[in-house]
Scaffold this active site. Structure first.
Site, PDB file in Angstrom:
ATOM      1  N   PHE A 162     -70.015 150.877  37.232  1.00 35.88           N
ATOM      2  CA  PHE A 162     -71.972 151.228  36.674  1.00 35.88           C
ATOM      3  C   PHE A 162     -72.296 149.647  35.636  1.00 35.88           C
ATOM      4  O   PHE A 162     -73.731 148.952  35.790  1.00 35.88           O
ATOM      5  CB  PHE A 162     -72.279 152.382  35.710  1.00 35.88           C
ATOM      6  CG  PHE A 162     -71.944 153.691  36.737  1.00 35.88           C
ATOM      7  CD1 PHE A 162     -72.945 153.427  37.627  1.00 35.88           C
ATOM      8  CD2 PHE A 162     -70.747 154.192  36.369  1.00 35.88           C
ATOM      9  CE1 PHE A 162     -72.814 155.069  38.356  1.00 35.88           C
ATOM     10  CE2 PHE A 162     -70.648 155.217  37.336  1.00 35.88           C
ATOM     11  CZ  PHE A 162     -71.277 155.753  38.605  1.00 35.88           C
ATOM     12  N   CYS A 163     -72.099 149.574  34.906  1.00 36.58           N
ATOM     13  CA  CYS A 163     -72.356 148.570  33.913  1.00 36.58           C
ATOM     14  C   CYS A 163     -70.926 147.733  33.853  1.00 36.58           C
ATOM     15  O   CYS A 163     -69.725 148.146  33.496  1.00 36.58           O
ATOM     16  CB  CYS A 163     -72.840 148.451  32.235  1.00 36.58           C
ATOM     17  SG  CYS A 163     -73.124 147.456  31.578  1.00 36.58           S
ATOM     18  N   PRO A 164     -70.604 146.232  33.845  1.00 35.57           N
ATOM     19  CA  PRO A 164     -72.131 145.752  34.636  1.00 35.57           C
ATOM     20  C   PRO A 164     -71.965 144.986  36.070  1.00 35.57           C
ATOM     21  O   PRO A 164     -73.478 144.924  36.215  1.00 35.57           O
ATOM     22  CB  PRO A 164     -71.602 143.995  34.797  1.00 35.57           C
ATOM     23  CG  PRO A 164     -69.568 143.647  34.792  1.00 35.57           C
ATOM     24  CD  PRO A 164     -69.303 145.714  34.132  1.00 35.57           C
ATOM     25  N   SER A 190     -67.928 147.097  31.370  1.00 30.34           N
ATOM     26  CA  SER A 190     -68.367 146.336  30.470  1.00 30.34           C
ATOM     27  C   SER A 190     -67.349 145.728  29.465  1.00 30.34           C
ATOM     28  O   SER A 190     -66.392 145.844  28.911  1.00 30.34           O
ATOM     29  CB  SER A 190     -69.498 147.563  29.358  1.00 30.34           C
ATOM     30  OG  SER A 190     -70.315 147.941  30.053  1.00 30.34           O
TER      31      SER A 190
END
Lengths: 75, 377
Positions: free
Chosen positions: A12-14, B293
């Site tokens: 989802f992130c990144p 992330s």
């Protein structure tokens, strides 16, 4: 010419498109990348960026909830 | 069982402390040994750099002595690794010492690489080191008005940083009574203002409300310092008076030099956190090539998983659980409001509207971090 897989399933992130943009730095012009994504949005977002950034979209296929987006680095 | 941890950032430090607590009796009896190797005798709270750049923290608040954060049974050396000899289960350090291991954890982190974009390092401000954050703060203090552009490379550490800095800059200039003289312009690499769709849905109207303009599908290509324009790979061009960048990051040079991973990212199993092809080498934090992330929070949750698993290997002979991709990131939405995004491999984030309460929790966490690094929180 080489082919590399960008496994962005569950990202989802990144996110799959960001993963592709980062991976583009690691391959040569003419190489192919296959992005694996569990986000159906990738099917439209990735080709949109490829058009704008002047890379090639070779095709998109969905198999068992995973979108396979095939890309060629064009420049 | 010799456990060697390379890297004294958030991931390596939490892992070392977590393991030291779980293996207290084994460390006392000599059945297990934990060694941590770091490049620095100081430990930096990296998220504080964002606040430093806008004058809301000072450099001394960012550091603690690394040794003071570690459980006393951990053997700690300021002696960075130069050579990984994975086939021999050993590493060689800068001082020439060789450390053998049964289990190795690599947590060497990442570094900003603005030099990869022509003109960027010379013409843009950034806040990813103490020195650059102070320089950016001074530049902001001296700024008398004009167009400020935010532009970034991919991948970058802390995917929330672009939004946080634009909103914090808005409030910074609002407090100085300069909003009528400052034009904030935000650029972003993909087709919305943040990679998390739900975050973008909140952030774009917020930017509209605050008068921040934005441009998407903008990947840094080059900066022309003479003409004061920044150009994108997609053919865009935008002028600036002050350019602020979130630079693309690479893994550490030692990883690249040892051939462990292209651009310093080590191929890593997404659930086991093992280095591909190596059963006794674990990777955590920014150093992995995982599609999650690059953030302290990721390193934190990975370290907790690995602490549990490596302790279980010592006690039971096998790991006990998978890493599920858990990440939790605060998002500062200005100087006094914040929200957060919590997600894993299966579940997308559902961020709420920013509140003062979440901001104050983040401010508290800026202090609580030291308990977190000690493995207590």
């Amino acid at each position: 010419m080489a082919r590399r897989t960008v496994d962005a399933r569950g990202s989802f992130c990144p996110g799959p498109l960001m993963e592709l943009i980062a991976a583009m730095k690691m391959v040569a012009v003419g190489d192919e990348l296959e992005v694996l994504s569990t986000d159906k949005g990738s099917a439209s977002e990735i080709p949109e960026w490829l058009r704008k950034a002047r890379h090639e979209h070779l095709g998109t296929e969905e198999k068992d909830g995973v979108w396979h987006v095939l890309v060629r680095k064009a420049r | 069982m010799k456990i060697l941890i390379v890297g004294g950032g958030m991931g390596g430090t939490i892992l070392a402390n977590n393991l030291a607590r779980r293996l207290a009796s084994e460390l006392r009896s000599g059945k297990a040994r934990i060694t941590l190797l770091s490049a620095s005798e100081r430990h930096m709270y990296q998220p504080g750099l964002l606040y430093l750049a806008v004058g809301r923290m000072t450099p001394d608040e960012l550091y603690r002595d690394q040794a003071s954060l570690l459980e006393h049974d951990i053997e700690f050396h300021v002696d960075p690794v130069e050579e990984f000899r994975l086939d021999n289960n050993e590493v060689r350090t800068k001082s020439g010492k060789v450390h053998g291991y049964d289990i190795l954890a690599i947590a060497t982190g990442s570094r900003p690489a603005p030099e990869e974009i022509p003109g960027l390092a010379e013409n843009a401000e950034q806040f990813y080191t103490e020195e650059s954050a102070i320089k950016m703060f001074r530049r902001l203090q001296a700024f008398q008005g004009g167009r400020i552009v935010i532009a970034m490379g991919v991948p970058h550490k802390c995917p929330m940083a672009p939004l946080e800095i634009i909103f914090m800059l808005h409030d910074y200039f609002k407090d100085r009574g300069m909003l009528d003289k400052v034009k904030l312009h935000y650029t972003y690499p993909i087709g919305r203002v943040h990679t998390l769709e739900n975050v973008a849905k909140w952030a774009a109207p917020e930017m509209d409300r605050l008068g921040i303009t934005y441009e998407t599908l903008f990947n840094l290509k080059e900066v022309d310092g003479a003409k004061k324009v920044v150009r994108s790979e997609e053919g865009g061009e935008t002028p600036y008076d002050l350019l602020i960048t979130i630079p693309a990051h690479r893994g550490m040079e030692v990883i690249e030099k040892n051939g462990l991973g292209q651009r310093g990212w080590i191929p890593t199993h997404r659930h086991k956190l093992t280095m591909e092809g190596r059963n006794n080498v674990y990777v955590l934090g920014d150093t992995t090539n995982l599609p999650i992330s690059k953030a302290g929070s990721t390193a934190h949750f990975e370290a907790e998983t690995l602490g549990e698993n490596i302790a279980a290997i010592v006690k039971l002979g096998a790991p006990v659980r998978d890493y599920d991709g858990k990440v939790f990131c605060f998002i500062e939405a200005g100087k006094d409001r914040a929200t957060y995004a919590s997600f894993d491999y299966q579940n997308p984030p559902q961020p709420k509207a920013p509140t003062r309460a979440v901001h104050w929790f983040k401010v508290a966490y800026n202090k609580l971090y030291w308990a977190s690094a000690r493995g207590l929180l």
